[in-house]
Design an enzyme around this catalytic site. Structure first.
Site, short mmCIF file in Angstrom:
data_model
loop_
_atom_site.label_atom_id
_atom_site.label_comp_id
_atom_site.label_asym_id
_atom_site.label_seq_id
_atom_site.Cartn_x
_atom_site.Cartn_y
_atom_site.Cartn_z
N HIS A 2 -19.73 17.35 -2.96
CA HIS A 2 -19.90 17.68 -4.39
C HIS A 2 -20.97 16.81 -5.03
O HIS A 2 -20.91 15.58 -4.95
CB HIS A 2 -18.58 17.46 -5.13
N LYS A 34 -10.00 6.46 -6.80
CA LYS A 34 -10.43 5.23 -6.12
C LYS A 34 -9.45 4.69 -5.07
O LYS A 34 -9.83 3.84 -4.26
CB LYS A 34 -10.65 4.11 -7.17
N TYR A 47 -18.27 6.67 -10.11
CA TYR A 47 -17.49 7.74 -9.49
C TYR A 47 -17.89 7.92 -8.01
O TYR A 47 -17.02 8.07 -7.15
CB TYR A 47 -17.68 9.05 -10.27
C1 LIG Z 1 2.15 10.23 -4.37
C2 LIG Z 1 0.74 9.69 -4.35
C3 LIG Z 1 -0.32 10.50 -4.73
C4 LIG Z 1 -1.62 10.00 -4.74
N1 LIG Z 1 -2.65 10.79 -5.15
C5 LIG Z 1 -3.89 10.27 -5.18
C6 LIG Z 1 -4.96 11.05 -5.64
O1 LIG Z 1 -4.79 12.20 -6.01
N2 LIG Z 1 -6.21 10.49 -5.67
C7 LIG Z 1 -6.42 9.18 -5.25
O2 LIG Z 1 -7.56 8.70 -5.25
N3 LIG Z 1 -5.42 8.43 -4.79
C8 LIG Z 1 -4.17 8.94 -4.76
N4 LIG Z 1 -3.17 8.19 -4.32
C9 LIG Z 1 -3.50 6.84 -3.82
C10 LIG Z 1 -3.96 6.86 -2.37
O3 LIG Z 1 -3.28 7.85 -1.68
C11 LIG Z 1 -3.69 5.47 -1.80
O4 LIG Z 1 -4.52 4.57 -2.49
C12 LIG Z 1 -3.92 5.37 -0.30
O5 LIG Z 1 -2.93 6.08 0.39
C13 LIG Z 1 -3.91 3.90 0.14
O6 LIG Z 1 -3.87 3.83 1.53
P1 LIG Z 1 -3.04 2.68 2.25
O7 LIG Z 1 -3.25 2.89 3.71
O8 LIG Z 1 -3.37 1.37 1.67
O9 LIG Z 1 -1.52 2.95 1.86
P2 LIG Z 1 -0.58 4.18 2.23
O10 LIG Z 1 -1.35 5.42 2.35
O11 LIG Z 1 0.57 4.12 1.28
O12 LIG Z 1 -0.07 3.82 3.69
C14 LIG Z 1 0.91 2.86 3.93
C15 LIG Z 1 1.62 3.21 5.22
O13 LIG Z 1 2.59 2.21 5.49
C16 LIG Z 1 3.81 2.82 5.85
N5 LIG Z 1 4.88 1.90 5.51
C17 LIG Z 1 5.43 1.64 4.30
N6 LIG Z 1 6.40 0.73 4.43
C18 LIG Z 1 6.45 0.40 5.74
C19 LIG Z 1 7.27 -0.48 6.47
N7 LIG Z 1 8.23 -1.22 5.89
N8 LIG Z 1 7.07 -0.59 7.80
C20 LIG Z 1 6.11 0.15 8.42
N9 LIG Z 1 5.32 1.02 7.76
C21 LIG Z 1 5.48 1.13 6.42
C22 LIG Z 1 3.84 4.11 5.05
O14 LIG Z 1 4.70 5.09 5.61
C23 LIG Z 1 2.37 4.54 5.13
O15 LIG Z 1 2.10 5.32 6.25
C24 LIG Z 1 -1.86 8.66 -4.32
C25 LIG Z 1 -0.79 7.87 -3.92
C26 LIG Z 1 0.50 8.35 -3.95
C27 LIG Z 1 1.64 7.45 -3.53
#
Ligand SMILES: Cc1cc2nc3c(=O)[nH]c(=O)nc-3n(C[C@H](O)[C@H](O)[C@H](O)COP(=O)(O)OP(=O)(O)OC[C@H]3O[C@@H](n4cnc5c(N)ncnc54)[C@H](O)[C@@H]3O)c2cc1C
Length: 395
Positions: free
Chosen positions: A75, A300, A388
């Site tokens: 985009h 973000k 952005y």
């Molecule tokens: C419901 C929701 C909707 C979202 N929508 C958007 C959006 O539209 N746009 C946007 O930019 N961002 C969005 N976000 C934010 C974005 O998805 C996150 O910033 C991103 O997932 C971060 O990645 P991460 O790997 O740090 O964490 P996560 O994706 O949360 O990954 C963490 C992982 O750790 C695992 N975990 C948790 N606890 C434990 C444990 N005790 N032991 C082992 N494993 C564990 C989880 O199952 C998961 O697989 C959203 C977040 C949520 C929760």
């Protein structure tokens, strides 16, 4: 109890944990990922979908962008609507050729899991009772249960990539971390509709009834959001009510509206800004949502997770090549500089576009004036566009 060993134990197989494991592998550093959910759950969890230029560049550079090149949507602009009119922000033109890429977070996760497994990576899905130990000393440990057995994973370092509700951040003793938080008085009702997107670009719509966002996940799937109360009862939102509200909020003088289709998934997400400082304690490094949360308005969350682990992987590489830990020591400061800028932008987009309960007529007029300014001044639009599409990884 089976004992495992690795250089870096990674808790969490979200975008941050998987990308870190992949980047470490490319540097010749061994890691083991422990995840409490099933592989299928991780691969189908619908969340973010907008990748900054820097995240796409990282996926390309590290050789995991083949499917993205074929299936993602690139985009060059977004639209901002208010007072029944939409205005395009031509991001590509304003940022010397940068764009955002629409490719679901679950697709990134699928690609990374497939690649880790093809490269012989160890991911323990479906683990339970995950806990971390001895992070202050030289021999940290992760304990977990998997397939009915208890495991002990000895590591040199632990990466807490386990999201906001994970176990790593709370394992840091009280008094070490400083938390900065803002909880917003609204949430988003998000839905995935089986309908071809009726616009090529995302539409951020300001409306007196509350904010609405039009986006997409594929040529067949539209992703839509409505501002709602954080305590909203989803059972009160029938598909008809959702579509009526979407049509109201997106109504413009040119008659554009989203194409209606069956709603496949719907859910309510609260909105919060959250940062911990520092993002490291002893031999534990926090990355992604375990260290910070942004309201999704600025798109973000996943991008910050990618930027954190790019810095962390390089820091581990530098440590294992040189024996010096200075890059690891700087990890938190380097990431936080970028995190706070993304926090600022996400807060600003959220404040610009949402209806606040305590908003008086002055606030409303000021908000409209700001929308008018952003969509009519090249300087203001450039600032929006630059943030952005994403600030350079090193900023
Ligand atoms: C419901 C929701 C909707 C979202 N929508 C958007 C959006 O539209 N746009 C946007 O930019 N961002 C969005 N976000 C934010 C974005 O998805 C996150 O910033 C991103 O997932 C971060 O990645 P991460 O790997 O740090 O964490 P996560 O994706 O949360 O990954 C963490 C992982 O750790 C695992 N975990 C948790 N606890 C434990 C444990 N005790 N032991 C082992 N494993 C564990 C989880 O199952 C998961 O697989 C959203 C977040 C949520 C929760």
């Amino acid at each position: 109890m089976p004992k495992l060993e690795t250089q870096i134990a990674i808790v969490g197989a979200g975008p941050s944990g998987l990308m870190l494991s992949h980047l470490l592998h490319l540097h010749g550093i061994h890691s083991v990922v422990v995840e409490d959910r099933a592989r299928e759950y991780c691969e189908t969890r619908i969340r973010a979908g907008v990748l900054e230029q820097g995240s796409v560049d990282l996926l390309r550079r590290s050789g995991v962008a083949d499917r993205l090149e074929k299936e993602a949507m690139f985009h060059r602009g977004i639209e901002i609507g208010f007072n029944r009119r939409r205005h395009r922000i031509p991001m590509y033109d304003l940022t010397q050729g940068k764009c955002v890429t629409v490719y679901g977070q679950h697709e990134v996760v699928k690609d990374l899991i497939a690649r880790r497994i093809a490269d012989g990576g160890d991911i323990y899905f479906d683990s339970s009772a995950v806990s971390i130990h001895s992070i202050e000393g030289p021999h940290p440990l992760v304990r977990f249960e998997h397939a009915g057995r208890s495991y002990e994973l000895a590591a040199e370092y632990i990466a807490g990539c386990d999201g906001f509700h994970g176990v790593c951040r709370p394992s840091i003793p009280p008094g070490i971390l400083q938390c900065f938080e803002r909880i917003y008085p609204f949430g988003w009702l998000g839905m995935l509709a089986e309908a071809a997107p009726s616009s090529d670009e995302l539409i951020y719509m300001h409306h007196d009834r509350g904010f609405a966002l039009f986006s997409m996940r594929s040529p067949q799937l539209t992703r839509l959001y409505l501002q709602c109360s954080p305590e909203e009862d989803i059972s009160l939102w029938s598909d008809d009510r959702i579509w009526d509200e979407l049509f109201l909020r997106f109504e413009c003088d040119d008659g554009w509206r989203p194409i209606r289709g069956p709603i496949l998934q719907k859910g309510i997400t609260g909105m919060r800004s959250f940062v911990v400082e520092p993002m490291q304690y002893g031999r534990l490094f926090l990355a992604g949502d375990s260290a910070h949360i942004v309201p999704p308005t600025g798109a973000k969350g996943m991008n910050l997770a990618m930027a954190d682990v790019a810095v962390l992987a390089d820091a581990f590489h530098s440590y294992y090549c040189s024996g010096y830990s200075d890059a690891l020591d700087r990890y938190s400061a380097i990431c936080l500089r970028r995190v706070w800028k993304a926090q600022r932008f996400s807060w600003w987009m959220t404040s610009l576009l949402h209806r606040f309960d305590d908003q008086n007529e002055f606030d409303h007029r000021r908000q409209l004036a700001e929308l008018d300014y952003v969509t009519s001044s090249q300087a203001a639009a450039t600032s929006l566009a630059e943030n952005y599409v994403g600030l350079p990884m090193e900023q």
